[in-house]
Design a protein around this motif. Structure first.
Motif, PDB file in Angstrom:
ATOM      1  N   LYS A 215      10.000   5.283   5.605  1.00 55.36           N
ATOM      2  CA  LYS A 215      10.836   4.317   4.866  1.00 55.36           C
ATOM      3  C   LYS A 215      10.002   3.587   3.834  1.00 55.36           C
ATOM      4  CE  LYS A 215      14.471   3.275   8.204  1.00 55.36           C
ATOM      5  NZ  LYS A 215      13.938   3.333   9.570  1.00 55.36           N
ATOM      6  N   LEU A 216       8.823   3.147   4.276  1.00 51.89           N
ATOM      7  CA  LEU A 216       7.928   2.398   3.399  1.00 51.89           C
ATOM      8  C   LEU A 216       7.517   3.256   2.194  1.00 51.89           C
ATOM      9  CD1 LEU A 216       6.453  -0.295   3.195  1.00 51.89           C
ATOM     10  CD2 LEU A 216       4.604   0.680   4.587  1.00 51.89           C
ATOM     11  N   ARG A 218       9.066   5.811   0.961  1.00 48.91           N
ATOM     12  CA  ARG A 218      10.223   6.046   0.096  1.00 48.91           C
ATOM     13  C   ARG A 218      10.454   4.866  -0.837  1.00 48.91           C
ATOM     14  NH1 ARG A 218      13.692   7.340   4.328  1.00 48.91           N
ATOM     15  NH2 ARG A 218      12.481   9.155   4.937  1.00 48.91           N
ATOM     16  N   GLU A 219      10.327   3.653  -0.301  1.00 47.86           N
ATOM     17  CA  GLU A 219      10.466   2.449  -1.149  1.00 47.86           C
ATOM     18  C   GLU A 219       9.375   2.413  -2.207  1.00 47.86           C
ATOM     19  OE1 GLU A 219      12.069  -0.197   2.609  1.00 47.86           O
ATOM     20  OE2 GLU A 219      10.277  -0.885   1.512  1.00 47.86           O
ATOM     21  N   GLN A 220       8.158   2.768  -1.787  1.00 47.76           N
ATOM     22  CA  GLN A 220       7.039   2.708  -2.724  1.00 47.76           C
ATOM     23  C   GLN A 220       7.133   3.777  -3.793  1.00 47.76           C
ATOM     24  OE1 GLN A 220       4.041   2.881   0.375  1.00 47.76           O
ATOM     25  NE2 GLN A 220       3.387   0.779  -0.058  1.00 47.76           N
ATOM     26  N   ALA A 222       9.890   4.906  -5.047  1.00 49.13           N
ATOM     27  CA  ALA A 222      11.052   4.654  -5.924  1.00 49.13           C
ATOM     28  C   ALA A 222      10.632   3.951  -7.224  1.00 49.13           C
ATOM     29  CB  ALA A 222      12.085   3.829  -5.201  1.00 49.13           C
TER      30      ALA A 222
END
Ligand SMILES: [Zn+2]
Length: 222
Positions: A215-216, A218-220, A222
């Motif tokens: 998740k982390l 994926r956020e980074q 983006a």
């Protein structure tokens, strides 16, 4: 924390006898996502405890994670180690200043001559990166993360890892990539790591970690 013991050890390369301090046991309060132990107290105390995993000879810089008296080096290995220690660029520059990561670096140099598996060499570099983080040595933290990453990648190709060791190593390749800013690469490796655990309940903690770090990343990314 128990009383540290201070036995004498004899360097298997140069024969120098010296006292070492082994931290007996220490309390950890969980681990960071790259498995660095969280140790109560000041970060530099934690770094000192992590550092006690390797012993380094103060005279010739021979270093290893194993107890010195358990090492049985051949004549050729001793010679090869002496040469590598003499020629090593980082040791030339930093031997005098003794930065906190030096023992791990020396153990990696010696470990190559002793034909340690890539998994073990990677582990030495990973621990060095933990010490650098606790000591706020940012550039060296990344240097050792990159070296750990390369050893772990090689380990996945050469070491015939199975079970937990395979899963953890694959995960660490993801996590180190994420920490080095390669977020897409990290995501691929988290997926690979997830495939190796196959819902094994003994590594449920790792599945949770893979989910969280994906998740982390994926956020980074983006
Ligand atoms: Zn020595």
């Amino acid at each position: 924390m128990g009383e540290p013991s201070r036995p004498y050890v004899v360097c298997p390369v140069c024969g120098h006898a010296f006292r070492v301090t082994y931290a007996s046991t220490y309390v950890t309060v969980g681990r960071e996502a790259d498995l660095c132990p969280k140790i109560p107290g000041r970060p530099s105390d934690g770094a000192r405890l992590i550092r006690s995993a390797v012993t380094m000879c103060p005279v010739c810089s021979f270093a290893a994670g194993e107890a010195f008296d358990e090492l049985d080096l051949t004549f050729d290995e001793r010679y090869g180690i002496e040469e590598r220690l003499k020629e090593d660029g980082l040791l030339k520059v930093f031997r005098k200043g003794q930065p906190p990561w030096l023992g791990f670096h020396a153990a990696e140099v010696c470990g190559k001559e002793r034909s340690l598996r890539s998994r073990e060499l990677g582990d030495l570099c990973l621990r060095a990166s933990w010490v650098c983080r606790k000591e706020k040595e940012r550039p060296f933290e990344s240097t050792f993360q990159l070296r750990a990453l390369r050893h772990f990648m090689r380990s996945l190709q050469e070491d015939d890892l199975i079970g937990r060791e395979l899963s953890v190593t694959t995960y660490l390749v993801g996590e180190l990539n994420r920490r080095l800013g390669n977020h897409r690469e990290a995501l691929n490796w988290y997926v690979n790591a997830g495939r190796t655990t196959e819902g094994d309940p003994r590594v449920a903690w790792l599945d949770r970690l893979i989910d969280r770090q994906s998740k982390l990343a994926r956020e980074q990314a983006a």
